[in-house]
Design a protein around this motif. Structure first.
Motif, mmCIF file in Angstrom:
data_model
loop_
_atom_site.group_PDB
_atom_site.id
_atom_site.type_symbol
_atom_site.label_atom_id
_atom_site.label_comp_id
_atom_site.label_asym_id
_atom_site.label_seq_id
_atom_site.Cartn_x
_atom_site.Cartn_y
_atom_site.Cartn_z
ATOM 1 N N ARG A 147 -9.634 9.773 -7.892
ATOM 2 C CA ARG A 147 -9.364 8.566 -8.602
ATOM 3 C C ARG A 147 -7.743 8.212 -8.914
ATOM 4 N N LEU A 148 -6.955 9.126 -8.484
ATOM 5 C CA LEU A 148 -5.598 9.010 -8.295
ATOM 6 C C LEU A 148 -5.249 8.315 -6.827
ATOM 7 N N VAL A 149 -5.909 8.431 -6.081
ATOM 8 C CA VAL A 149 -5.432 8.036 -4.604
ATOM 9 C C VAL A 149 -5.079 6.524 -4.532
ATOM 10 N N PRO A 150 -5.821 5.537 -5.007
ATOM 11 C CA PRO A 150 -5.528 4.296 -4.525
ATOM 12 C C PRO A 150 -3.813 3.977 -4.859
ATOM 13 N N GLU A 151 -3.692 4.343 -6.390
ATOM 14 C CA GLU A 151 -2.384 3.930 -6.998
ATOM 15 C C GLU A 151 -1.231 4.405 -6.025
ATOM 16 N N MET A 152 -1.470 6.137 -5.650
ATOM 17 C CA MET A 152 -0.556 6.876 -5.233
ATOM 18 C C MET A 152 -0.424 6.355 -3.663
ATOM 19 N N VAL A 153 -1.306 5.998 -2.936
ATOM 20 C CA VAL A 153 -1.239 5.329 -1.459
ATOM 21 C C VAL A 153 -0.521 3.969 -1.672
ATOM 22 N N GLN A 154 -0.720 3.247 -2.564
ATOM 23 C CA GLN A 154 0.113 1.995 -2.814
ATOM 24 C C GLN A 154 1.635 2.169 -2.865
ATOM 25 N N LYS A 155 1.917 3.245 -3.952
ATOM 26 C CA LYS A 155 3.257 3.389 -4.064
ATOM 27 C C LYS A 155 4.017 4.173 -2.615
ATOM 28 N N ALA A 156 3.082 5.093 -1.918
ATOM 29 C CA ALA A 156 3.694 5.685 -1.071
ATOM 30 C C ALA A 156 4.005 4.494 0.082
ATOM 31 N N ARG A 157 2.956 3.811 0.407
ATOM 32 C CA ARG A 157 3.189 2.472 1.419
ATOM 33 C C ARG A 157 4.283 1.786 1.156
ATOM 34 N N ARG A 158 4.787 1.503 -0.067
ATOM 35 C CA ARG A 158 5.978 0.703 -0.321
ATOM 36 C C ARG A 158 7.145 1.455 -0.165
#
Length: 263
Positions: A147-158
Motif C-alpha cells: 500500500r505504501l509502494v506507489p507513493e514511495m516509488v513516485q517520490k523516489a523517481r522524482r
C-alpha cells in the motif's frame, strides 16, 4: 521446456555440427534464484560446475551481463575465463583484469552520492533500501507494505531524475541509471564485436535472461542467435525465441550444452 528432447528441437538444428558457441547469460533469475536481498544470492553448485565445464571445454565464449556491479557478479559466479559485465552493461571486466567502462558525464556522476543520501533520508524506510552499485543504484522495496509502494516509488523517481539519472522500473526495484544511451543489448554487441569481429552475427550465439532489461539482448539476436526468456507467465510479451520456466530449466539447457561441447 526442460527436457533433452525439447532442447534438441530448439537448439539442435541451430547449432548443427558447430562446435564453437558464444553463450551470454544474465545472473539473477537465470543462473541463480532471486533472493530477498541481493547479497544472499547463491549460484547452485550443479549449475556452477556445469558452467565451468562449458567454459573449460575450449569451445564456448562465455559472458555474464548483470544488473549487479561487475565485481559483485564475478564474486558470485567465481569462474575464471568469463567476461563479467555489470550495471546493465556499463562495466565490462575481462578475464585478464582489464576493464571497459562507459563514460558518465561528470555533471551527473558528481551528483551520485547526493542522490543516494537523499534517497536514504526521504524514501528508504518501511522495508525499502538503496543498493549502491558504484555506477548506478537500485532501490529495493520487496519487503515494503504494497500500500505504501506507489507513493514511495513516485517520490523516489522524482529524486533520481532531479539528480540527472534515469529512473527505470524492474521487478520490485527502481533503478537509478546514468542518462546515457547504453543497455544490455549494446553491451552484448560491444562484447561480441570486441572478441570476434564485425561478422559476429555469423557466430552461434545463445542468451538467457529473465528481466525486461534483458529484452535488449533478445532484440539484438533476433534472426541470428537464439534467446530464452525465463518467466513463469506464458503471457509475458518477449522478443525471445523461447521461454523457460525457471532457473532449473536454465540449468537443464546448460547441461544440454555441456553434453554437446564436452566430448
Amino acid at each position: 521446456m526442460s527436457t533433452e528432447e525439447e532442447f534438441d528441437q530448439c537448439l539442435g538444428s541451430f547449432l548443427g555440427n558447430e562446435q564453437s558457441i558464444a553463450l551470454l547469460l544474465d545472473y539473477d533469475g537465470a543462473l541463480a534464484e532471486i533472493p530477498d536481498r541481493p547479497e544472499l544470492s547463491v549460484i547452485p553448485p550443479e549449475t556452477k560446475e556445469t558452467l565451468r565445464n562449458i567454459v573449460n571445454s575450449g569451445k564456448a565464449f562465455v559472458a555474464i551481463i548483470s544488473g549487479r556491479s561487475a565485481d559483485d557478479v564475478q564474486e558470485k559466479v567465481g569462474i575464471a575465463n568469463i567476461i563479467y559485465s555489470g550495471n546493465h552493461g556499463l562495466e565490462v571486466l575481462h578475464p585478464d583484469g582489464t576493464r571497459h567502462n562507459q563514460a558518465i558525464p561528470k555533471a551527473v556522476s558528481d551528483n551520485f552520492d547526493r542522490m543516494i543520501d537523499q534517497l536514504n533520508e526521504e524514501v528508504a524506510h518501511n522495508g525499502a533500501w538503496v543498493q549502491n552499485k558504484q555506477f548506478s543504484i537500485s532501490l529495493h522495496y520487496r519487503d515494503m507494505d504494497p500500500r505504501l509502494v506507489p507513493e514511495m516509488v513516485q517520490k523516489a523517481r522524482r529524486i533520481i531524475e532531479s539528480h540527472g539519472y534515469r529512473a527505470d522500473s524492474a521487478y520490485q526495484v527502481l533503478d537509478g541509471n546514468p542518462p546515457i544511451e547504453w543497455n544490455k543489448g549494446r553491451a552484448a554487441e560491444y562484447i561480441l564485436g570486441a572478441n570476434f569481429d564485425k561478422d559476429w552475427k555469423r557466430r552461434k550465439v545463445i542468451f538467457a535472461g529473465d528481466d525486461a532489461t534483458d529484452e535488449h539482448v533478445m532484440v539484438l539476436l533476433k534472426g541470428s542467435g537464439k534467446s530464452f526468456r525465463i518467466t513463469r507467465g506464458q503471457d509475458v510479451e518477449s522478443s525471445a525465441d523461447f521461454k523457460l520456466s525457471s532457473t532449473k530449466s536454465v540449468y537443464q539447457m546448460l547441461k544440454w550444452l555441456e553434453k554437446k561441447l564436452c566430448v
